[in-house]
Design a protein around this motif. Structure first.
Motif, short mmCIF file in Angstrom:
data_model
loop_
_atom_site.label_atom_id
_atom_site.label_comp_id
_atom_site.label_asym_id
_atom_site.label_seq_id
_atom_site.Cartn_x
_atom_site.Cartn_y
_atom_site.Cartn_z
N ALA A 1 -39.54 58.37 -27.94
CA ALA A 1 -38.84 59.37 -27.50
C ALA A 1 -40.05 60.11 -26.51
CB ALA A 1 -38.51 60.42 -28.31
N LEU B 1 -32.69 55.16 -23.56
CA LEU B 1 -31.47 55.99 -24.41
C LEU B 1 -30.07 55.30 -24.38
CD1 LEU B 1 -30.87 58.70 -25.72
CD2 LEU B 1 -29.95 59.90 -23.71
N VAL C 1 -36.82 56.93 -21.62
CA VAL C 1 -37.33 55.77 -22.47
C VAL C 1 -37.61 56.46 -24.14
CG1 VAL C 1 -39.10 54.22 -22.91
CG2 VAL C 1 -38.31 54.66 -20.75
N MET C 2 -36.84 55.77 -24.93
CA MET C 2 -36.82 56.21 -26.19
C MET C 2 -37.91 55.34 -27.19
SD MET C 2 -34.89 58.74 -26.31
CE MET C 2 -34.89 59.07 -28.08
#
Lengths: 247, 261
Positions: free
Chosen positions: B86, B51, B25-26
């Protein structure tokens, strides 16, 4: 998640922004680049400098007309008038330093900087100090001619520097506070002058004492007060500036 | 049943969303609330981007899109809620995680009395680039946005579209893995819009796909660029779906139905 963290670490290696090894240089670099950008922009536009110089000359002209034929005898009040002229002109420059960024939409760009935002303050304050001191150095000889005193005295240098450092630090902090408000151009002097008053008084008294050839020891307490303010407002923005600029 | 109707029954159609495929998971926003005095603009918004995901955020004027973008870009502080970029919580490294984000907004963030090259050098240095790497990156970006021939002209003399292209170069100069684009196609001509599309969809210099959150009023272009559509209305996410579930001709009715609820 690990991949995401690795991506960040890769970036840190590339940009050299790891906490342990790079925080201080990155911080100073941001401050220096903001300063360089302000000076470069000002050299091209001359917007702040011309406004400050013209306004300070107009203030001097007001004094000339307000004290007809008494300029040469007005030596006692000249230091006060000199600092009033510096202060009024300086406020113009302080106002523009953040309003220009805000109105042209670049202030938010600065806020994206990946280091503590107080670095922006130090860059801006150094820029304001540079612009104000140049105007002071131009204005002082004019005052000197009109009021019959010599400014070419080494003892005046610490007073001028300490007073102007305090002016730039306090003014830059309050200009940043005011820029997000509706009545920003009015609000800056209203916030700024009460806090700045002790520095202006100390600078005027010190200047008067030096011009009257009184012993340097007499101005020790005034210099101490200016150093105190300069140090306080050197540290306070590092703690507050992030909050000052954020919505 | 039309595709529009499929989503009419559930406010947020999780089942129709693209599979995450264990991608990192960004960007994760949880319970984001923003109030100005008594007026609440955002009411507990939850949003995650993995991502390489490209999400288009739609909503009527005043829905809170720009406010949400400003909070995600750390230009505004939420009244409540948490944000991770991030995998790093905002509370842990507020300053340094700003380097993971590139943003384009209504404002270009450019200095009109500096040249395009000087603007990019200035921002590059703020992001820690220097020397040959910076020179090379700036030259690359100018070519990418088609401004290399006018690189030494002051931005003051640029058209709105050229400024927007330079703003795009500024946003990706430091190779951020996450891009936040608030109406990035404003003022762009067809050629420049294609340039934007290419930049959004191409991988970054490390070969990683870019993670993009974008607002736009150009539904057709937005759909073509995104793989997920999220609708924000009155400060809440009222609906989301995979972009390939929506054809350009029924997205209008799907969208208007979402914001009427």
């Amino acid at each position: 998640m690990d991949r995401a963290r690795t991506a960040k670490q890769d970036r840190e290696l590339e940009t050299g922004s790891t906490r342990a090894s790079f925080v201080l240089p990155a911080y100073l670099r941001v401050a220096w680049e903001v300063y360089r950008k302000d000076v470069r922009t000002e050299l091209r536009t001359k917007e702040i400098f011309s406004a400050m110089s013209i306004f300070s000359l107009l203030v001097v002209m007001v004094f000339v007309f307000a004290l007809p034929g008494k300029l040469k005898e007005a030596g006692d009040v000249a230091p006060g008038l000199l600092w009033i002229a510096f202060t009024f002109a300086g406020v113009l420059g302080l106002n523009r330093s953040f309003i220009n960024e805000k109105d042209r939409g670049s202030l938010e760009g600065l806020l994206l900087v990946p280091t503590d935002r107080s670095a922006i303050f130090y860059g801006k304050a150094l820029g304001n100090f540079t612009f104000i001191i140049i105007v002071e150095l131009l204005l002082a000889p004019i005052f000197s001619l009109l009021f019959n005193f010599s400014v070419l005295r080494l003892e005046l240098l610490p007073v001028l520097l300490l007073g102007t450092i305090g002016f730039a630090e306090i003014g830059t902090l309050f200009a940043a506070m005011a820029v997000n408000t509706r009545a920003r151009e009015v609000l800056l002097p209203v916030l700024f002058f009460p806090i700045m008053l002790p520095v202006i008084i100390a600078a005027s008294q010190s200047t008067a004492a030096i011009l009257a050839n009184r012993p340097f020891e007499e101005i020790n307490s005034a210099l101490g007060l200016m150093i105190f303010f300069d140090l306080i407002f050197l540290v306070v923005p590092a703690l507050l500036f992030e909050l000052v600029l954020e919505e | 049943m039309s595709k529009t109707e499929q989503f009419n029954n559930s406010p947020v159609s999780e089942a129709a969303l693209p599979q995450a495929e264990n991608k990192p998971v960004m960007l994760r926003a949880q319970g984001i609330t923003k109030s100005f005095g008594h007026f609440t603009v955002l009411k507990g918004v939850n949003l995650s981007l993995t991502l390489g995901e490209r999400v288009i955020l739609l909503g009527p004027n005043g829905a809170g899109k720009s406010t949400l973008m400003r909070i995600l870009a750390m230009l505004a502080r939420p009244s409540a809620g948490t944000l991770e970029i991030a995998g790093i919580p905002l509370s842990e490294a507020r300053a340094s995680i700003r380097s993971l984000i590139g943003i384009i907004s209504h404002l270009t963030y450019l200095y009109e009395d500096l040249t395009a090259r000087e603007n990019l050098h200035f921002y590059g240095k703020l992001y820690g680039l220097s020397g040959e790497l910076l020179d090379q990156r700036v030259a690359e970006m100018l070519v990418k946005v088609g401004l290399e021939r006018r690189a030494d002209q002051r931005v003051r003399y640029y058209s709105r579209g050229m400024q927007q292209r330079l703003s795009l170069a500024r946003a990706i100069l430091h190779q951020p893995p996450v891009l936040l684009l608030d109406e990035p196609d404003t003022g762009l001509d067809r050629h420049a819009a294609e340039m934007l599309a290419q930049i959004i969809t191409e991988p970054d210099s490390q070969g990683q796909p870019r993670t993009v959150l974008m607002t736009t009023h150009n539904l057709e272009r937005g759909l073509a660029l995104s793989n997920r559509v999220v609708v924000l209305s009155s400060g809440r996410i009222v609906r989301e779906t995979a972009a390939n579930n929506l054809a350009a001709d029924d997205v209008q009715s799907w969208y208007y139905d979402a914001i009427r609820r």
